[in-house]
Write an enzyme that holds these catalytic residues in place. Structure first.
Site, PDB file in Angstrom:
ATOM      1  N   VAL A   1       0.808  -1.230   0.000  1.00 11.77           N
ATOM      2  CA  VAL A   1       0.000   0.000   0.000  1.00 11.77           C
ATOM      3  C   VAL A   1       0.837   1.276   0.000  1.00 11.77           C
ATOM      4  O   VAL A   1       0.286   2.367  -0.131  1.00 11.77           O
ATOM      5  CB  VAL A   1      -0.957   0.034   1.214  1.00 11.77           C
ATOM      6  N   TYR A   2       2.148   1.164   0.136  1.00 13.49           N
ATOM      7  CA  TYR A   2       2.980   2.364   0.133  1.00 13.49           C
ATOM      8  C   TYR A   2       2.936   3.003  -1.257  1.00 13.49           C
ATOM      9  O   TYR A   2       3.291   2.368  -2.258  1.00 13.49           O
ATOM     10  CB  TYR A   2       4.427   2.039   0.495  1.00 13.49           C
ATOM     11  N   GLY A   3       2.493   4.250  -1.289  1.00 11.85           N
ATOM     12  CA  GLY A   3       2.384   4.939  -2.567  1.00 11.85           C
ATOM     13  C   GLY A   3       1.401   4.277  -3.512  1.00 11.85           C
ATOM     14  O   GLY A   3       1.534   4.406  -4.733  1.00 11.85           O
TER      15      GLY A   3
ATOM     16  N   LYS B   1       4.794  -6.156   2.848  1.00 14.20           N
ATOM     17  CA  LYS B   1       3.643  -6.466   3.703  1.00 14.20           C
ATOM     18  C   LYS B   1       2.381  -6.522   2.850  1.00 14.20           C
ATOM     19  O   LYS B   1       2.312  -5.923   1.779  1.00 14.20           O
ATOM     20  CB  LYS B   1       3.462  -5.394   4.785  1.00 14.20           C
TER      21      LYS B   1
ATOM     22  N   GLY C   1       1.220   1.211  -4.202  1.00 17.12           N
ATOM     23  CA  GLY C   1       1.956   0.201  -4.967  1.00 17.12           C
ATOM     24  C   GLY C   1       3.188   0.744  -5.649  1.00 17.12           C
ATOM     25  O   GLY C   1       4.059  -0.022  -6.106  1.00 17.12           O
TER      26      GLY C   1
END
Length: 327
Positions: A52-54, A80, A56
């Site tokens: 979920v960072y950015g 994660k 993807g």
């Protein structure tokens, strides 16, 4: 950089990890490349990201850089899965969601496997055994080499780790738990850290610099280029700008002045060398900031400094943590 075993496993990681929370959002490809190269040249191996960072983009950026800039074999890539952008269900630990998320992560990362795959958070709507069996499937299929969890409370971690130890050789031992831990946030010491120590789970502290506050940059206001001034991250920093935090930051600054180092070095060395800690995860805006953090490698805090910092930042834990007969 010194390497440490991740929990009671054979996996060794650098004792400082590189975080990619802002990659693909606030950190572009050029800045990310500079950070990764600086980290690798300093002997760093553990790179932490999430699906979920950015949205993807963090995984995509990392995958784009690995191979051409840094050899894949030199990195321990941790990602994660389980957080979802759904206001009605923030976490999804179901088998279907997690396995699909892992496949998507591998595709963005451009690799056949991740070294460490972590459940991003506990999902109360999914039976824990289903989530844990998914970790077993990921490891047995070769898509993940080791497995861990993140943001699990003490009882959740103890239950999960014990379940995985119940049938050795069949289930995948939990290698790690990633939790926020710093001089400004010592809540994990209440139950999470004792459980991790007892069950052989390595702790990977996130936000080891108190969301940037322990560097001292906010003592005289909010710098315009800081996370505290960012529209997306201001609310993340604000809880650590209160009076108790100010007293802790002042103590860190005083210790740094006495040692001839920066507050960043003092705060990072303190958490890096706490019992049970394997590798604090450090995020940076620039490669220069990252280089400053990595230069903590040579620093070990004197015992009296550690005691003073412990005293000024100690959380209030009474019953049942203390012997009830003394209260």
């Amino acid at each position: 950089m010194e390497q440490r075993h991740l929990g009671r496993t054979g996996l060794r990681v650098s004792r400082i990890g590189l975080g990619t929370l802002t990659w693909g959002r606030d950190t572009g490809e050029e800045a990310a490349a500079e950070q990764l190269k600086t980290f690798w040249e300093a002997g760093g191996t553990l790179v932490d990201t999430a699906d979920v960072y950015g949205g993807g983009e963090a995984e995509y950026l990392l995958g784009h850089l690995v191979g051409g800039l840094v050899p894949r074999r030199d990195l321990v890539i941790a990602t994660k899965a389980g957080s979802v952008p759904d206001p009605h269900r923030r976490f999804n630990g179901s088998r279907g969601h997690l396995l699909a998320a892992l496949d998507d992560s591998l595709d963005r990362l451009g690799t056949d496997y991740v070294d460490l795959w972590q459940v991003h958070a506990f999902d109360p709507r999914t039976p824990l055994e289903e989530t844990l069996q998914t970790l077993d499937l990921a490891v047995s299929s070769g898509r993940a080499r080791y497995a861990g969890v993140s943001n699990f409370s003490g009882w959740q971690l103890a239950k999960a780790a014990t379940w995985q130890l119940a049938v050795p050789g069949v289930r995948t031992r939990l290698a790690s738990t990633q939790m926020e831990y710093s001089l400004l946030q010592r809540g994990v010491e209440r139950e999470v850290l004792p459980a991790a120590l007892d069950l052989g789970v390595g702790l990977l502290p996130s936000s080891p610099l108190g969301r940037g506050v322990l560097t001292g940059k906010y003592r005289d206001g909010t710098p315009a280029d800081s996370r505290g001034a960012s529209e997306s991250l201001a609310a993340f920093v604000d809880p650590y700008l209160d009076e108790p935090a100010r007293r802790i930051v002042d103590a860190v600054v005083t210790a740094a002045q006495g040692l001839g180092v920066t507050p960043l070095h003092v705060a990072l060395a303190w958490v890096r060398d706490r019992p049970g800690v394997v590798a604090p995860i450090v995020g940076a805006r620039t490669s220069a900031q990252l280089g400053a953090a990595l230069s903590v490698e040579a620093l070990s805090l004197p015992e009296e400094i550690c005691r003073a910092l412990d005293d000024v930042s100690v959380p209030v834990h009474r019953y049942p943590d203390q012997d009830w007969s003394t209260l």
